[in-house]
Design an enzyme around this catalytic site. Structure first.
Site, mmCIF file in Angstrom:
data_model
loop_
_atom_site.group_PDB
_atom_site.id
_atom_site.type_symbol
_atom_site.label_atom_id
_atom_site.label_comp_id
_atom_site.label_asym_id
_atom_site.label_seq_id
_atom_site.Cartn_x
_atom_site.Cartn_y
_atom_site.Cartn_z
ATOM 1 N N GLY B 13 0.797 -1.317 -0.015
ATOM 2 C CA GLY B 13 0.037 -0.042 -0.033
ATOM 3 C C GLY B 13 0.798 1.364 0.069
ATOM 4 N N GLY B 14 2.278 1.247 -0.581
ATOM 5 C CA GLY B 14 2.655 2.435 -0.694
ATOM 6 C C GLY B 14 2.257 3.152 -2.026
ATOM 7 C CG LEU B 15 4.028 7.261 -2.901
ATOM 8 C CD1 LEU B 15 5.311 8.214 -3.291
ATOM 9 C CD2 LEU B 15 2.632 7.876 -3.543
ATOM 10 C CB ALA B 16 4.658 1.535 -6.521
ATOM 11 C CG HIS B 43 10.301 3.198 4.231
ATOM 12 N ND1 HIS B 43 10.322 3.841 5.249
ATOM 13 C CD2 HIS B 43 11.293 3.155 3.632
ATOM 14 C CE1 HIS B 43 11.652 4.236 5.607
ATOM 15 N NE2 HIS B 43 12.175 3.883 4.329
ATOM 16 N N GLY B 50 13.010 14.557 -2.464
ATOM 17 C CA GLY B 50 12.146 15.176 -3.720
ATOM 18 C C GLY B 50 11.996 13.991 -4.716
ATOM 19 C CG PHE B 141 18.384 15.132 -4.789
ATOM 20 C CD1 PHE B 141 18.049 16.195 -4.068
ATOM 21 C CD2 PHE B 141 18.055 13.813 -4.702
ATOM 22 C CE1 PHE B 141 17.284 15.939 -3.190
ATOM 23 C CE2 PHE B 141 17.402 13.453 -3.469
ATOM 24 C CZ PHE B 141 16.672 14.513 -2.916
ATOM 25 C CD GLN B 255 21.158 4.510 -3.334
ATOM 26 O OE1 GLN B 255 19.988 5.014 -3.007
ATOM 27 N NE2 GLN B 255 21.706 4.967 -4.421
ATOM 28 C CG HIS B 257 20.857 7.842 1.936
ATOM 29 N ND1 HIS B 257 21.541 9.072 2.351
ATOM 30 C CD2 HIS B 257 20.038 8.408 1.068
ATOM 31 C CE1 HIS B 257 21.166 10.275 2.211
ATOM 32 N NE2 HIS B 257 20.298 9.918 1.092
ATOM 33 C CG LEU B 267 17.143 9.490 4.824
ATOM 34 C CD1 LEU B 267 18.022 8.950 4.040
ATOM 35 C CD2 LEU B 267 15.815 9.164 3.905
ATOM 36 C CD GLU B 270 21.510 12.422 -3.145
ATOM 37 O OE1 GLU B 270 21.349 11.348 -2.692
ATOM 38 O OE2 GLU B 270 21.558 12.641 -4.131
ATOM 39 N NE ARG B 301 20.629 8.947 -2.338
ATOM 40 C CZ ARG B 301 19.304 8.970 -2.262
ATOM 41 N NH1 ARG B 301 18.769 7.873 -2.429
ATOM 42 N NH2 ARG B 301 18.552 9.962 -2.257
ATOM 43 C CG HIS B 369 18.538 5.097 1.221
ATOM 44 N ND1 HIS B 369 17.518 5.369 2.354
ATOM 45 C CD2 HIS B 369 18.146 5.652 0.117
ATOM 46 C CE1 HIS B 369 16.808 6.584 1.653
ATOM 47 N NE2 HIS B 369 17.306 6.628 0.554
ATOM 48 N NE ARG B 405 16.472 4.581 -4.979
ATOM 49 C CZ ARG B 405 16.361 5.999 -4.374
ATOM 50 N NH1 ARG B 405 16.292 7.130 -4.908
ATOM 51 N NH2 ARG B 405 16.646 5.788 -2.713
ATOM 52 C CB SER B 410 13.275 5.781 -4.900
ATOM 53 O OG SER B 410 13.170 6.938 -4.016
ATOM 54 C CB VAL B 411 9.245 9.539 -4.518
ATOM 55 C CG1 VAL B 411 8.921 9.049 -2.956
ATOM 56 C CG2 VAL B 411 10.282 10.425 -4.475
#
Lengths: 256, 658, 262
Positions: B13-16, B43, B50, B141, B255, B257, B267, B270, B301, B369, B405, B410-411
């Protein structure tokens, strides 16, 4: 080609029966009646405290309310009318505020255990407000009925005799605390409720309102207690002649 | 067993997952979303800095477009990425930002005129164009040529997740919260849904669906020190692996971070460095320019994290009772900037460290990360080996990130993948019918029940928590930033032992209902297999690429290793995954392998690289600076792989649409 | 400048012995009544309730239920009653608490077990009830075109209210919500204030009145202000409650001109 964001169907925009406007109006009326009553009580306090200046001054204030300086004689009926108006406001405010009281024992118990756990000032003060409001149902009713029926019994001696010889002082003492606490807490709550006296930050607003609330309450309590003491003292000294009306200095020299 | 039928089952149930659900629902499919937690607690909310999208509104983003974003992403991936997917992604990202703007995300906006910023430790004044006033702003970034990261203060993920989750509610899509998928129902190369466990009551439920989408996020909790939430245990990866059919791609690509708060690993974005923050060592010296004179703190990173650890190994760390760390200095950004653009960072510093970042430096050290590896899919999001199974977001390897990445990708990937994969899920549902025997559902349900019963029957003797802690220690110490044959071999061997022991777990409590101990037990069994995919993949990959760094093979070896690792788990009683390799075709690349622009410059070339480079150069020369879209299309045609609605060009101030 | 709490050398102090009392109840075992259970453990440097509870579960009682997700104070999962007041457990340092710590599940929400409550179900129902999503007539937004402009200050003001993490502290701290379970809570009013501020949301005050214009909505608020005091994100809840109250009261007195959309 579709290139649209496809927003959700805006359900709130569908036609539907309109909600009653009554809750909004009752809410405003509750605050408004409360504010008018509180402002009245401030005025009331200053008028009764006139005895601290002198008996003559208090006599003059009383006569003014009876229309003496306008009509050349006293009409205690003017006081009755005023009292009647306040009584109506009071009943309206009580009826509106009662909606907020715990409706049953379970609600009462839930709130009290919540209050005990939270140890949070504004939550605890609400209990004070409910308790004082409840007490005022009775205290104020008694007082107002007396004033309604005996509007002429106000004066340096008449009031003092009532307080002392009439044994009204215990009622006034309790009522003083109830009114000042209820009014002080209520006024600051109304200010927060409607966002009055907002400062730069909410935290600052809260701090200032709190300071103002306790300052005003402390001042009015002190004034009230002193005033009550003054009436009790006069009543005590005047106990032997209880019932006799006060004659101001200026008239005494004329009437031997 | 209760059985629920639907068209689309989304696990996560995350953004994706939410965005896939919305896409499928709007195409008329019935959707059910399973989530371990209420979706707004996913998460995704933790993404601070961003989302990259080449809007080119700010003056430092002037000249940015899909092409620049594409090249940055491919370089960042160390050429591990699938360039078709990178093209699809960079093309759709601006549309995703704009869609989210229409859904209510309060993107930070450009203010026309002069403003002060910190660049390379210096305060400078830049002038934003009036034409950009009120448009969505971008910040700097790592690993990017332009300022491209669109942001909402430093609560970008939160604002995005809330807007998308609210759209899910508005669309009436049911989210079954506190539901954990334990296995995928599959048969003859086709996936039919999942068996899930209710984390409140403990009961098993079967979800039967035409299409099943895994969007369960990363697997950071394989490591002891991670920025990931405690729910990021990779169970979505694991249940795909468990099918023995679906493959996981590049699990060794993990990865780290650069700026996890030391020692908790929480976290800090960045964006701190993007906005001008500096890294300092135990002596207060700004050390990154010594290693990376060009990009300094803003190299990718993997490079920055490696340089930091290298610097600590050289004895330059700041000492503390928990070990050594470095400092992140954002004091030079000033109080106003920190309180407006880095407010979550400020809160985290205040609550967890008791320091004020306006005046004090932040103790940091690299922490796990992001999981670049995931369920290997086609660009459409569908598994290459298990029909009807889709994956999106961090749990997928469609392969946008390759071996590293970029921050802000990622978002961006979550929503872009949601848009693209959601459409292909809907296509799939329109073209396929549900066709399975209820006996199959019963069989899978009974198998899961038997697995749980075996854990609770009281005959096992191993402590699940102890196994988990040991696994996390192994992964952190032996499969971390610097890798080497010997520790990796030791890790693989010890993980094999842990996998065997995990078959003999016994519980101390047998409380009915949720039973948190049981949850740890069945998850650690799955996590160990996943950890083994990481460790074994890392041991076998004898080169250094992106975040995968082998001290004994420090060069990127395109000749031998320009390929993806595919891991499957053939038999339940195996202790190692079966690895195979999928070559990456240089001759299809728009950007043939080369130097990244930061980090080491010592790759072993593949013979195809020169061939392809010559072809690309010839095409570019022939085009002679004409229409960039046409040139691009002749190098790497990708548009037909996008859903029709996302194929249009993106408008910019300097590229207006008619 | 280079000193920070973690850099300080460890002193030879004996750590405090914490006594953490948890109100325990597992609805799956209804015959076992709610009870208080006390755990003891040594305080560690930088210990939060997240770390302490994790240690208790790992070393003393594997059946203890609680919720943590981000453990960084941003997801809102771990709200519980800490020594009488709602707060986020993950970012509560034990050093800020006395040696005796009482933990209880957040009231006002369905209990899952021990310290775990179902805020998710409550929040979704709230969202559906007040329609806490952006409402717009513009169903034809062209995603190829540049986004609509917005003043930078306005975007920041919207984000200020958008920072709510739906942790449930404001509801648990609210005496009104405790007494009347249908009360909508500060969380909902703040959300509507957020959408009202947002020009992209095309609802008007009469629309908002439909969802919170009653005694279970904004007029039920008794201004006890505990929400404002406990909000972990320091959202200006008092200000927003007052703001929406004024706007809704205005609808109530304006008469019939607040016609509905069609």
């Amino acid at each position: 080609m579709h290139r649209k964001a496809e927003l959700a169907v805006p359900a709130a925009m569908a036609v539907r029966p309109r909600s009653s406007r009554m809750p909004a109006q009752l809410d405003v009326l509750q605050s408004a009646t409360g504010v008018v009553l509180a402002l009245f009580m401030w005025g009331h306090m200053f008028f009764v405290a006139s005895i601290l200046v002198s008996k003559d001054f208090m006599w003059a204030v009383t006569r003014m309310f009876e229309g003496y300086f306008f009509f050349g004689r006293s009409y205690p009926g003017v006081v009755s009318t005023l009292v009647g108006g306040i009584l109506l406001l009071f009943v309206a405010h009580a009826a509106l505020a009662m909606r907020k009281f715990p409706a049953n024992y379970q609600q009462y118990r839930l709130f009290m255990s919540h209050r005990a756990a939270m140890r949070h000032e504004d939550t605890s003060l609400w209990v004070v407000q409910i308790a004082t409001g409840f007490a005022l149902f009775f205290l104020v009713s008694i007082h107002l009925y007396q004033m309604l029926m005996h509007p002429g019994d106000i004066g340096p001696y008449a009031s003092s005799d009532r307080v002392w010889s009439g044994r009204w002082w215990p009622l006034y003492l309790v009522m003083l605390f109830c009114v000042e606490l209820h009014g002080g807490i209520g006024l600051s709550r109304v200010a927060a409720k409607w966002g009055w006296f907002a400062s730069a930050t909410a935290r600052q607003t809260r701090r200032r309102l709190k300071l103002l609330k306790w300052g005003v309450t402390a001042f009015l309590l002190a004034l009230g207690l002193t005033t009550l003491a003054a009436y009790m003292k006069i009543g005590h000294e005047h106990a032997a002649q209880a019932g006799e009306r006060y004659t101001p200095e200026q008239y005494r020299s004329v009437t031997p | 067993m209760k059985t629920i039928y639907t068209d689309v089952l989304v696990i996560g149930g995350g953004l994706a997952g939410l965005r896939v659900g919305i896409a499928a629902r709007r195409r008329g499919q019935e959707v059910v979303i399973l989530s371990l937690v209420p979706p707004k607690r996913s998460h995704s909310a933790a993404a601070q800095g961003g989302m990259q999208a080449s809007l080119a509104n700010v003056i430092q983003g002037l000249g940015d477009n899909e092409d620049v974003h594409f090249e940055d992403t491919v370089r960042g991936s160390d050429w591990g990425a699938d360039q078709d997917v990178v093209r699809m992604f960079t093309h759709t990202a601006p549309k995703a930002v704009r869609e989210l703007a229409a859904w209510g995300v309060p993107w930070s906006r450009v203010s026309g005129g002069d403003r002060e910023v910190v660049i390379n430790g210096e305060r400078v004044t830049i002038t934003e164009r009036d034409a950009a006033h009120g448009l969505i702003a971008q910040r700097n970034f790592g690993g990017t040529k332009k300022w491209r990261t669109c942001y909402v203060s430093d609560g970008t993920g939160h604002a995005m997740l809330y807007a998308v989750s609210d759209q899910v509610i508005a669309s009436g899509i049911p989210v079954h919260e506190r539901m954990e998928a334990l296995s995928l129902i599959h048969d003859a190369g086709r996936c039919h849904g999942a068996i899930a466990r209710n984390l409140i009551t403990g009961e098993l439920v079967a979800y039967v669906a035409k299409a099943t989408v895994v969007a369960s996020g990363g697997a950071g909790r394989l490591y002891r020190v991670t920025t990931n939430a405690v729910i990021n245990e990779g169970i979505g990866h694991a249940i795909a692996l468990d099918t023995g059919v679906a493959a996981l791609g590049n699990m060794e690509a993990v990865q780290f971070h650069p700026t996890g708060i030391f020692p908790a690993g929480i976290l800090v974005t960045e964006g701190c460095r993007g906005d001008g923050g500096l890294l300092r060592d135990g002596d207060g010296h700004r050390f990154m320019p010594d290693y990376e004179p060009e990009k300094k703190e803003l190299a990718s990173r993997d490079v920055v994290s490696r340089r930091m650890e290298e610097h600590i190994l050289a004895g330059k760390g700041a000492r503390s009772r928990f070990g050594e760390h470095l400092w992140l200095d954002i004091t030079l950004l000033g109080k106003h900037h920190i309180e407006h653009n880095l407010r979550e960072v400020k809160e985290i510093c205040e609550y967890f460290l008791g320091i004020d970042p306006v005046r004090q430096w932040i103790p940091v050290r690299p922490a796990q990360h992001y999981t670049m590896g995931g369920i290997r899919t086609l660009p459409s999001g569908q598994s290459r080996s298990l029909q009807g199974l889709f994956a999106a977001g961090e749990s997928a390897c469609w392969d946008l990130h390759g071996f590293n990445r970029l921050g802000g990708n990622s978002v961006a990937e979550t929503v872009v993948a949601g848009m693209i994969v959601g459409e292909s899920v809907a296509d799939y549902c329109e073209q396929h019918d549900l066709n399975l025997s209820t006996a199959l559902i019963r069989e899978f349900g009974a198998r899961e029940q038997a697995r749980l019963d075996q854990l609770t029957d009281g005959r096992g003797s191993e402590d699940a928590q102890a196994l988990k802690v040991r696994m996390q220690d192994i992964m952190t110490t032996k499969v971390g930033i610097f890798r080497d044959a010997e520790p990796l071999a030791a890790a693989v061997e010890e993980l094999q032992d842990l996998i065997r022991r995990s078959r003999n777990i016994g519980l101390r409590s047998a409380a009915p209902g949720a039973n948190p101990e049981l949850v740890v037990a069945y998850r650690v069994q799955r996590m160990l297999k996943l950890a083994q995919c990481v460790a074994y993949g890392a041991l076998m990959r004898t080169e250094s690429r992106g975040a995968h760094y082998r001290a004994d093979y420090p060069r990127r070896d395109d000749a031998q290793w320009l390929k993806r690792t595919l891991a499957t788990w053939a038999h339940d009683d195996d202790t190692l995954p079966s690895l195979s390799y999928e070559p990456i075709d240089i001759l299809r690349m728009e950007l043939p392998p080369g130097w990244r622009g930061y980090g080491a410059r010592n790759q072993i070339e593949h013979p195809d690289t020169a061939v392809r480079q010559a072809q690309v150069d010839a095409v570019r020369a022939a085009a002679g600076g004409g229409d960039r879209a046409a040139l691009q299309q002749s190098l790497l045609p990708f548009r037909e792989q996008l859903p029709p609605r996302y194929r249009g060009p993106n408008e910019r101030i300097d590229e207006p649409l008619p | 400048m280079i000193e920070s709490p973690v850099a300080l050398p460890a002193e030879n102090q004996t750590p405090r012995r914490l006594r953490i009392t948890v109100l325990r109840y597992n609805p799956a075992v209804p015959e076992q009544l709610p009870r208080l259970q006390t755990y003891e453990l040594d305080e560690a440097v930088g210990m939060t309730l997240f770390i302490a509870l994790g240690e208790i579960r790992e070393t003393q009682d594997p059946s203890l239920q609680f919720d943590f997700v981000c453990r960084a104070g941003i997801c809102g999962s771990c709200a519980m009653v800490i020594n009488g007041r709602p707060g986020l457990a993950c970012r509560t340092l034990t050093t800020q608490l006395p040696e005796t710590i009482a933990l209880a599940p957040l009231p006002g929400f369905a209990l899952i077990g021990d310290l775990s409550v179902d805020t998710g179900k409550w929040m979704r129902a709230m969202s559906e009830r007040v329609e806490s999503w952006l409402h717009s007539h513009d169903v034809e937004v062209d995603l190829d075109r540049a986004e609509a402009r917005m003043e930078p200050e306005l975007a920041e003001a919207i984000y200020e209210l958008d920072r709510c993490i739906e942790c449930g502290c404001c509801v648990a701290a609210c005496g009104t919500a405790r007494m009347r379970e249908d009360f909508v809570g500060a969380v909902a009013v703040n959300k509507l204030a957020r959408f009202r501020l947002d020009p992209r949301d095309q609802r008007d005050d009469a629309d908002y009145y439909e969802v919170i214009g009653d005694d279970d909505g904004i007029f039920g608020c008794m201004t006890l202000l505990a929400c404002d005091d406990v909000c972990p994100k320091n959202l200006p809840l008092m200000t927003q409650l007052a703001y929406m109250r004024r706007k809704m009261a205005a609808v109530g007195w304006r008469g019939s001109d607040g016609a509905n959309h069609s």
